[in-house]
Design an enzyme around this catalytic site. Structure first.
Site, short mmCIF file in Angstrom:
data_model
loop_
_atom_site.label_atom_id
_atom_site.label_comp_id
_atom_site.label_asym_id
_atom_site.label_seq_id
_atom_site.Cartn_x
_atom_site.Cartn_y
_atom_site.Cartn_z
N HIS A 193 4.27 -4.69 9.10
CA HIS A 193 4.07 -4.46 10.46
C HIS A 193 3.11 -5.09 11.06
CE1 HIS A 193 7.54 -2.06 9.37
NE2 HIS A 193 6.66 -1.28 8.82
N GLU A 205 13.19 -9.06 1.40
CA GLU A 205 12.17 -7.99 2.11
C GLU A 205 13.03 -6.66 1.72
OE1 GLU A 205 10.79 -6.23 6.17
OE2 GLU A 205 10.36 -8.35 5.78
N ALA A 224 3.17 -1.24 4.85
CA ALA A 224 2.80 -1.13 5.92
C ALA A 224 2.17 -2.79 6.52
CB ALA A 224 1.43 -0.34 6.12
N PRO A 276 1.05 -1.17 0.00
CA PRO A 276 0.00 0.04 -0.17
C PRO A 276 0.90 1.17 0.02
CG PRO A 276 -0.07 -1.09 2.05
CD PRO A 276 0.73 -2.20 1.30
N ASN A 277 0.31 2.10 -0.91
CA ASN A 277 0.73 3.65 -0.67
C ASN A 277 2.02 3.88 -1.73
OD1 ASN A 277 -1.21 4.66 1.20
ND2 ASN A 277 -0.35 3.92 2.48
N ASN A 327 7.86 -5.89 -0.96
CA ASN A 327 7.82 -4.58 -0.02
C ASN A 327 6.49 -4.49 0.49
OD1 ASN A 327 7.63 -2.22 1.15
ND2 ASN A 327 8.94 -0.97 -0.37
N ARG A 345 3.90 11.48 -1.59
CA ARG A 345 3.54 11.08 -0.24
C ARG A 345 5.03 10.98 0.76
NH1 ARG A 345 3.77 5.73 2.29
NH2 ARG A 345 2.98 5.86 4.23
N ARG A 404 12.73 4.79 12.24
CA ARG A 404 11.41 5.27 12.61
C ARG A 404 10.59 4.75 13.44
NH1 ARG A 404 8.54 4.66 6.94
NH2 ARG A 404 7.53 6.65 7.81
N ASP A 443 2.06 -15.26 6.36
CA ASP A 443 1.67 -16.97 6.12
C ASP A 443 1.80 -17.06 4.83
OD1 ASP A 443 1.43 -17.27 8.84
OD2 ASP A 443 -0.92 -17.33 8.92
N HIS A 467 12.67 -2.21 1.79
CA HIS A 467 12.06 -0.75 2.15
C HIS A 467 12.76 0.14 1.64
CE1 HIS A 467 9.18 -3.17 4.71
NE2 HIS A 467 10.27 -3.88 5.03
N LEU A 468 12.21 1.30 1.31
CA LEU A 468 12.76 2.37 0.72
C LEU A 468 13.51 3.43 1.77
CD1 LEU A 468 9.98 3.61 -1.62
CD2 LEU A 468 12.18 2.90 -2.33
N TYR A 494 10.44 9.39 1.95
CA TYR A 494 10.52 8.32 0.82
C TYR A 494 11.04 8.78 -0.42
CZ TYR A 494 7.15 5.65 3.72
OH TYR A 494 6.50 5.32 4.77
#
Length: 147
Positions: free
Chosen positions: A82, A100, A79, A11-12, A76, A19, A109, A89, A102-103, A24
């Site tokens: 977390h 995995e 959200a 998402p996002n 990625n 954003r 954070r 699963d 992440h930017l 980011y």
């Protein structure tokens, strides 16, 4: 044989460049896709990049990756990293290795971002390098895949 690698974004991420650019960066989602395609081409990989804001779609894509026998994945979950046991699963059921990504650096954070439900299933994590996180993840996967 060309390795097939799926890059699945949560998402996002479609809002990149708009954003929270202080977190980011100013690169757009199209820039992210271009970075992944270019890195994949240089590594001799066949790349498919997807993004969704719908958790059920993301889980279905993980199932599809398993069923279609992709060689590796870059995830990625954004959200959902977390928050989602369902994404964890589905990722745990993958036979193909995944990294995995992440930017930003989640550990730099908010505290709730310090927990990843999917990281324990990944072969590794790349975070905090902006779009280069994807390039680095693809390089790591290329080194692990049979030639």
């Amino acid at each position: 044989m060309t390795a097939v690698v799926w890059i699945l974004n949560g998402p996002n991420l479609g809002r990149l460049g708009k954003r929270e650019p202080d977190v980011y960066g100013t690169a757009s989602y199209d820039d992210l896709v271009a970075t992944c395609m270019s890195a994949g081409e240089q590594l001799g990989m066949s790349i498919e990049v997807r993004q969704t804001d719908d958790e059920a779609t993301y889980v279905r894509w993980l199932h599809d990756a398993e069923d279609s026998g992709v060689d590796a994945l870059v995830l990625n979950p954004a959200a959902w990293t977390h928050t989602s046991v369902a994404v964890r699963d589905a990722a745990a059921a993958l036979r193909a290795p995944f990294v995995e990504v992440h930017l930003s650096n989640p550990l730099a954070r908010e505290e709730f971002r310090h927990v990843s439900y999917t990281a324990g299933e990944a072969v590794g994590i790349v975070a905090g390098f902006g779009l280069d996180s994807y390039r680095l993840a693809l390089q790591a996967l290329a080194a692990r895949l049979p030639t």
